[in-house]
Design a protein around this motif. Structure first.
Motif, PDB file in Angstrom:
ATOM      1  N   VAL A  90      -6.405  -2.421  -9.915  1.00 44.11           N
ATOM      2  CA  VAL A  90      -5.365  -2.660  -8.904  1.00 44.11           C
ATOM      3  C   VAL A  90      -5.698  -1.862  -7.645  1.00 44.11           C
ATOM      4  O   VAL A  90      -5.553  -2.351  -6.524  1.00 44.11           O
ATOM      5  N   LEU A  91      -6.156  -0.636  -7.864  1.00 46.05           N
ATOM      6  CA  LEU A  91      -6.501   0.234  -6.725  1.00 46.05           C
ATOM      7  C   LEU A  91      -7.525  -0.456  -5.821  1.00 46.05           C
ATOM      8  O   LEU A  91      -7.337  -0.555  -4.613  1.00 46.05           O
ATOM      9  N   CYS A  92      -8.594  -0.972  -6.438  1.00 49.42           N
ATOM     10  CA  CYS A  92      -9.641  -1.640  -5.646  1.00 49.42           C
ATOM     11  C   CYS A  92      -9.068  -2.873  -4.953  1.00 49.42           C
ATOM     12  O   CYS A  92      -9.341  -3.097  -3.767  1.00 49.42           O
ATOM     13  N   GLY A  93      -8.272  -3.632  -5.682  1.00 45.71           N
ATOM     14  CA  GLY A  93      -7.683  -4.841  -5.106  1.00 45.71           C
ATOM     15  C   GLY A  93      -6.809  -4.520  -3.906  1.00 45.71           C
ATOM     16  O   GLY A  93      -6.952  -5.128  -2.842  1.00 45.71           O
ATOM     17  N   VAL A  94      -5.933  -3.537  -4.073  1.00 48.49           N
ATOM     18  CA  VAL A  94      -5.013  -3.180  -2.984  1.00 48.49           C
ATOM     19  C   VAL A  94      -5.784  -2.583  -1.812  1.00 48.49           C
ATOM     20  O   VAL A  94      -5.535  -2.930  -0.651  1.00 48.49           O
ATOM     21  N   ALA A  95      -6.760  -1.716  -2.126  1.00 44.39           N
ATOM     22  CA  ALA A  95      -7.562  -1.113  -1.053  1.00 44.39           C
ATOM     23  C   ALA A  95      -8.288  -2.218  -0.279  1.00 44.39           C
ATOM     24  O   ALA A  95      -8.365  -2.172   0.955  1.00 44.39           O
ATOM     25  N   ALA A  96      -8.777  -3.220  -1.018  1.00 44.64           N
ATOM     26  CA  ALA A  96      -9.471  -4.338  -0.360  1.00 44.64           C
ATOM     27  C   ALA A  96      -8.509  -5.126   0.526  1.00 44.64           C
ATOM     28  O   ALA A  96      -8.853  -5.487   1.649  1.00 44.64           O
ATOM     29  N   VAL A  97      -7.280  -5.339   0.021  1.00 45.59           N
ATOM     30  CA  VAL A  97      -6.283  -6.065   0.822  1.00 45.59           C
ATOM     31  C   VAL A  97      -6.008  -5.295   2.116  1.00 45.59           C
ATOM     32  O   VAL A  97      -6.012  -5.863   3.216  1.00 45.59           O
ATOM     33  N   ILE A  98      -5.794  -3.979   1.973  1.00 49.75           N
ATOM     34  CA  ILE A  98      -5.510  -3.137   3.150  1.00 49.75           C
ATOM     35  C   ILE A  98      -6.681  -3.212   4.141  1.00 49.75           C
ATOM     36  O   ILE A  98      -6.494  -3.426   5.340  1.00 49.75           O
ATOM     37  N   ALA A  99      -7.894  -3.059   3.604  1.00 46.49           N
ATOM     38  CA  ALA A  99      -9.072  -3.046   4.477  1.00 46.49           C
ATOM     39  C   ALA A  99      -9.253  -4.403   5.170  1.00 46.49           C
ATOM     40  O   ALA A  99      -9.494  -4.461   6.379  1.00 46.49           O
ATOM     41  N   MET A 100      -9.088  -5.474   4.396  1.00 52.21           N
ATOM     42  CA  MET A 100      -9.284  -6.809   4.968  1.00 52.21           C
ATOM     43  C   MET A 100      -8.225  -7.103   6.036  1.00 52.21           C
ATOM     44  O   MET A 100      -8.532  -7.655   7.082  1.00 52.21           O
TER      45      MET A 100
END
Lengths: 220, 416
Positions: free
Chosen positions: B31-41
């Motif tokens: 989830v951390l990677c997914g959310v971090a990716a959403v934030i970054a994107m």
């Protein structure tokens, strides 16, 4: 207190496996009943039906003058939490909870406020001689201490009926003797107890014994 | 029901998670990677969007810009080889300007003259495009005066040989030793540097501006070049015309009108028409698609994280079957068991989501610095990511929690 009227329990295995066959039993307030029988004779099934954990295939179950067969899951859960205290052979303590929290658990599901739960758990643990172990977790306890904790948990709701399923089965004879003494003491205080055992020596000390054979009950 | 009940369940859930630190950490990682990716994107999308908006807005969203461009080889107007001299004529003419002025009487109009002579600073060649502009030219774009002054009407009327340069040209001039009030050479003429501006106009960012009439009188409209034994002469009357209409609504109509005039009077495509507003809309559309693609990619990683959570929660439910049976024996309803496992899953995904937001928000400035991309973390993207992580917990926690709740208490108690 509790009446089993022509209870039959059949499991849908093959052509149907009948574990209890037309079983009848009445347990009065303050009685101490031992249920004796060989392994696979249907002792535990009967205990689960008496404890409202399982439903009979046919027959009537009357608890405190109330027929409970037709109750839904919510009502059964509520009655079970308030009226029945279970003591299991393998203790069934929640490993991540402390001794005190394990004892508080039934009260938690009754919505008792935390401070009251703490106090009632403290009293129940004192009753079984576990006051000094309240903050320990189950893995730090001996077998006898775990079973005492389980008994305290069964008592904390002040249930109408205590159901003990082979409470000495996982203990050495000395510790088992201590647990039996504790249950005797609780009976002396007026508790209604139904205990399953396959140990004839323990059964011999009980005021009333019911034998179960091929799903049928026989007194004595 | 005790008011503390849900709070205690959260505490209980947290304790269960803490008990299996590695498993919890690995589950949260998805989830951390997914959310971090959403934030970054989202940050990259937002950054790109704002950059585009700023750059195009700087061109003036009420402007229609016409620039003379050399047509493809052989297509220039009236090639007439005479004694080895080739004459080319292309681009905007004074007649075009008068016609445009006639059809857009209420618009502001500024004309720029393109000077093709080379620029030198202390003998060194300077790469820059030279434009002769009137004083109004700067007002039509978002011009920021960095140093000195802009060109004035006095410069125009007095034919002052002064120039204002863009920031990039100023940097080159400084490297060549030309400071403020210093001189540069354009062709054979010397000009004094009076100001430095930051402005965005079509054609890049290396510009030198001089008064319009100075450019016309000193450099004329014809350039002669010697090429492969022949002499090539090109004539461009007007380099650039900038039309500024009163409101953005008038832009499409004006652009269409001007395009019609040009189509009627120019046989070849020797004028480029640039409409910053159209450019902005088209870029914004592209940007939105890009953002959608980026967020979709991030969402897939979030989905993978969610499946990871569901997988682990199903394993946890299996591992805790006897505990479920016990809780049921102690009076827990199906709903209580369901809530307990849902709280654990949502706690897992929410904590993963919070950590993902922190990691994502921290990574964006670092990535922006290294990749020279502009990334902007907005409050909306944080809220969206948190809500999404929470939803992931709820959606992917439902199946394991329902499985736990449906369990028969007797079977659960007997489970080894």
């Amino acid at each position: 207190m509790i009446q089993l009227e022509h209870i039959t329990k059949t499991y849908p295995v093959g052509d149907g496996l009948t574990v209890l066959n037309d079983a009848c039993l009445t347990v009065d307030d303050g009685e101490y009943v031992g249920i004796l029988g060989p392994s696979g004779s249907g002792k535990s099934t009967m205990l689960h039906i008496m404890g409202l954990l399982d439903r009979p295939t046919s027959g009537r179950l009357i608890f405190n003058n109330r027929e409970v067969n037709a109750l839904d899951d919510r009502e059964l859960s509520m009655l079970r939490g308030r009226l029945v205290g279970f003591v299991f052979q393998s203790f069934h303590l929640v490993p991540q909870l402390s001794v005190s929290e394990n004892v508080e658990l039934p009260l938690f599901y009754q919505g008792v406020p935390r401070s009251q739960r703490r106090e009632r758990a403290r009293k129940a643990l004192a009753q079984v001689g576990m006051s000094s172990r309240m903050r320990h977790v189950p893995s730090q306890l001996s077998g006898g201490e775990r079973q005492r904790t389980a008994i305290a948990r069964a008592l904390v709701t002040e249930p109408a009926l205590v159901l003990a399923d082979e409470p000495t089965g996982n203990l050495d004879s000395r510790t088992g003797g201590d647990i039996v003494e504790l249950l005797n003491a609780l009976h002396a205080e007026g508790r209604t107890i139904v205990m399953i055992t396959h140990d004839r020596e323990i059964a011999a000390t009980l005021p009333r014994v019911v034998q179960i054979r091929d799903g049928k009950l026989e007194e004595g | 029901m005790d008011m503390l009940w849900p709070v205690e369940l959260v505490g209980d859930g947290l304790r269960n998670l803490v008990r299996h630190k590695l498993r919890t950490a690995l589950t949260m990682l998805g989830v951390l990677c997914g959310v971090a990716a959403v934030i970054a994107m989202l940050a990259i999308g937002e950054g790109a969007q704002r950059t585009v908006l700023q750059e195009i807005s700087a061109l003036g969203l009420r402007n229609v810009i016409l620039t003379s461009v050399q047509p493809p080889d052989g297509a220039a107007e009236a090639p007439s080889p005479r004694h080895g001299l080739q004459m080319f004529r292309y681009g905007l003419t004074e007649a075009d300007v008068n016609m445009i002025r006639g059809v857009c009487p209420s618009s502001k109009l500024s004309v720029a003259h393109l000077v093709k002579d080379k620029v030198y600073a202390h003998g060194k060649r300077v790469d820059a495009q030279v434009l002769g502009v009137d004083a109004a030219y700067f007002q039509l774009f978002s011009t920021r005066l960095l140093r000195g002054r802009l060109l004035s009407t006095l410069d125009e009327s007095q034919r002052h040989q002064v120039v204002v340069v863009s920031r990039r040209v100023d940097a080159d001039l400084r490297r060549s030793g030309v400071v403020d009030d210093g001189f540069i050479r354009i062709g054979w003429q010397h000009f004094r540097l009076v100001g430095v501006v930051d402005l965005k106009i079509p054609g890049g960012d290396r510009f030198i501006f001089m008064p319009y009439h100075v450019a016309r009188s000193r450099f004329g409209t014809t350039t002669v070049q010697s090429e492969a034994g022949s002499i090539k002469s090109t004539r461009t009357e007007v380099g650039q015309v900038v039309i500024q209409v009163a409101t953005e609504r008038e832009v499409p109509g004006t652009a269409m009108l001007v395009e019609r005039i040009l189509e009627t009077h120019h046989k070849v495509s020797d004028v480029s028409l640039s409409v910053p507003l159209d450019l902005l809309r088209s870029k914004q559309h592209t940007q939105r698609i890009l953002s959608l693609v980026l967020v979709s990619i991030a969402a897939i990683s979030l989905l993978v994280g969610g499946i990871g959570i569901m997988n682990i929660m199903l394993a946890i439910v299996t591992e805790r079957i006897p505990e479920i049976g016990l809780r049921r024996a102690l009076g827990a309803r199906r709903r209580d068991i369901m809530i307990q496992f849902m709280i654990e899953t949502v706690t897992l995904s929410s904590v993963g989501g919070i950590l993902g937001c922190i990691v994502g928000a921290a990574a964006v400035p670092i990535a922006s610095h290294w990749l020279e991309w502009r990334g902007i973390v907005t409050a909306q993207s944080i809220i969206l990511a948190l809500v999404v992580s929470w939803v992931v917990g709820v959606v992917f926690g439902l199946a394991p929690a329902a499985r736990a709740a449906r369990m028969d208490p007797v079977t659960a108690l007997r489970h080894e």
